[in-house]
Scaffold this motif. Structure first.
Motif, PDB file in Angstrom:
ATOM      1  N   GLN A  45      27.782  18.658   3.868  1.00 49.25           N
ATOM      2  CA  GLN A  45      27.706  19.313   5.170  1.00 49.25           C
ATOM      3  C   GLN A  45      28.293  18.437   6.274  1.00 49.25           C
ATOM      4  OE1 GLN A  45      23.534  20.248   5.259  1.00 49.25           O
ATOM      5  NE2 GLN A  45      23.772  22.016   3.903  1.00 49.25           N
ATOM      6  N   ALA A  46      28.141  17.128   6.143  1.00 50.33           N
ATOM      7  CA  ALA A  46      28.730  16.215   7.128  1.00 50.33           C
ATOM      8  C   ALA A  46      30.247  16.287   7.138  1.00 50.33           C
ATOM      9  CB  ALA A  46      28.273  14.784   6.847  1.00 50.33           C
ATOM     10  N   GLN A  47      30.826  16.741   6.023  1.00 46.43           N
ATOM     11  CA  GLN A  47      32.281  16.882   5.922  1.00 46.43           C
ATOM     12  C   GLN A  47      32.738  18.325   6.153  1.00 46.43           C
ATOM     13  OE1 GLN A  47      34.379  14.230   5.564  1.00 46.43           O
ATOM     14  NE2 GLN A  47      32.502  13.021   5.795  1.00 46.43           N
TER      15      GLN A  47
ATOM     16  N   ARG B 279      23.598  16.752   2.264  1.00 44.75           N
ATOM     17  CA  ARG B 279      23.836  15.981   3.496  1.00 44.75           C
ATOM     18  C   ARG B 279      25.285  15.500   3.567  1.00 44.75           C
ATOM     19  NH1 ARG B 279      18.848  13.955   1.959  1.00 44.75           N
ATOM     20  NH2 ARG B 279      19.804  12.084   1.065  1.00 44.75           N
ATOM     21  N   ALA B 280      25.784  14.974   2.467  1.00 51.39           N
ATOM     22  CA  ALA B 280      27.141  14.430   2.466  1.00 51.39           C
ATOM     23  C   ALA B 280      28.185  15.532   2.612  1.00 51.39           C
ATOM     24  CB  ALA B 280      27.376  13.640   1.178  1.00 51.39           C
TER      25      ALA B 280
END
Length: 242
Positions: A147-149, A144-145
């Motif tokens: 892919q958010a970046q 999640r972290a």
């Protein structure tokens, strides 16, 4: 009453998950510090409590909730005067939000530390290979972290995690470190075959399984979650002491 000269901020380290990983984190804190004498190092206290219930079992509904035990350790450290908390266990960060909400001092986040380390290595995009526990990877803690970046995550299959990551981590926890290298390298081979641009060791036992000479031989950036967290802890201390 404690004399003023003995006051001052120190880092609290919630360890014991596993015990060797907590001790290794403390070693890396010292090794990564640029210092010319003892007094330039960061004060730190390790609460290395192996009684904390198994995080994997709890994630899959097969064991006691570790949250009260982790909160107890943090409370002890804060009670001693810790100005920030580091938790050298990736799977424990599944409970991060509840721990941080109940803690009056900053709790560093190991995944954010890894993101910071990737950027320091010049890896600001691309395919990131992930290794970790079945809970950390299965629940998407890193995915999640990242892919958010804008990163793309390459994760071993559930079968590959159980065949390579899980035994590798278990061997370190039982102090059979030399034997842990082979499964680690096999998992890395699979990830490299899928075209990764960098590798994240997303369990604090994995850096012990894959020593620095082995990482250099891979020929790609390797981000170690232990070192990443230690560097951010040192940054916290320098900023608070400035």
């Amino acid at each position: 009453m404690i004399e003023n000269r003995f006051q001052g901020r120190f880092l609290g380290v919630l360890g014991g998950m596993g015990p060797l990983a907590g001790a290794f984190f403390m070693t890396r804190l010292v090794a990564l510090t640029e210092a010319e004498r003892d007094q330039q190092h960061m004060p730190a206290v390790l609460w290395n409590d192996p009684r904390i219930p198994d995080r994997l079992a709890a994630c899959f509904g097969n064991g006691e909730d570790p949250l009260p035990w982790m909160q107890n350790g943090i409370d002890r450290l804060v009670g001693m005067g810790a100005g920030a908390i580091a938790i050298p266990c990736n799977t424990a960060h599944i409970w991060y939000e509840r721990l941080a909400a109940a803690t009056p001092v900053p709790v560093l986040h190991i995944v954010q530390s890894v993101l910071n380390a990737l950027r320091r290595r010049g890896v600001d995009r691309g395919r990131i290979g992930l290794m970790g526990t079945s809970a950390t990877l299965g629940l998407g803690l890193y995915q999640r972290a990242l892919q958010a970046q804008g990163y793309e995550c390459v994760v071993p299959s559930a079968e590959e995690i159980e065949r390579y990551c899980t035994p590798c981590i278990a061997l370190v926890k039982t102090n059979r470190i030399e034997q842990s290298l082979a499964p680690a390298l096999e998992c890395i081979r699979l990830l490299r075959d899928r075209g990764i641009d960098a590798l994240v060791l997303g369990c604090t036992e994995l850096p012990l399984a894959l020593p620095e000479p082995q990482r250099l031989a891979l020929g790609l950036p390797v981000v170690d979650s232990v070192d990443a967290l230690a560097i951010d802890a040192l940054s916290w201390y320098r900023s608070e002491s400035a």
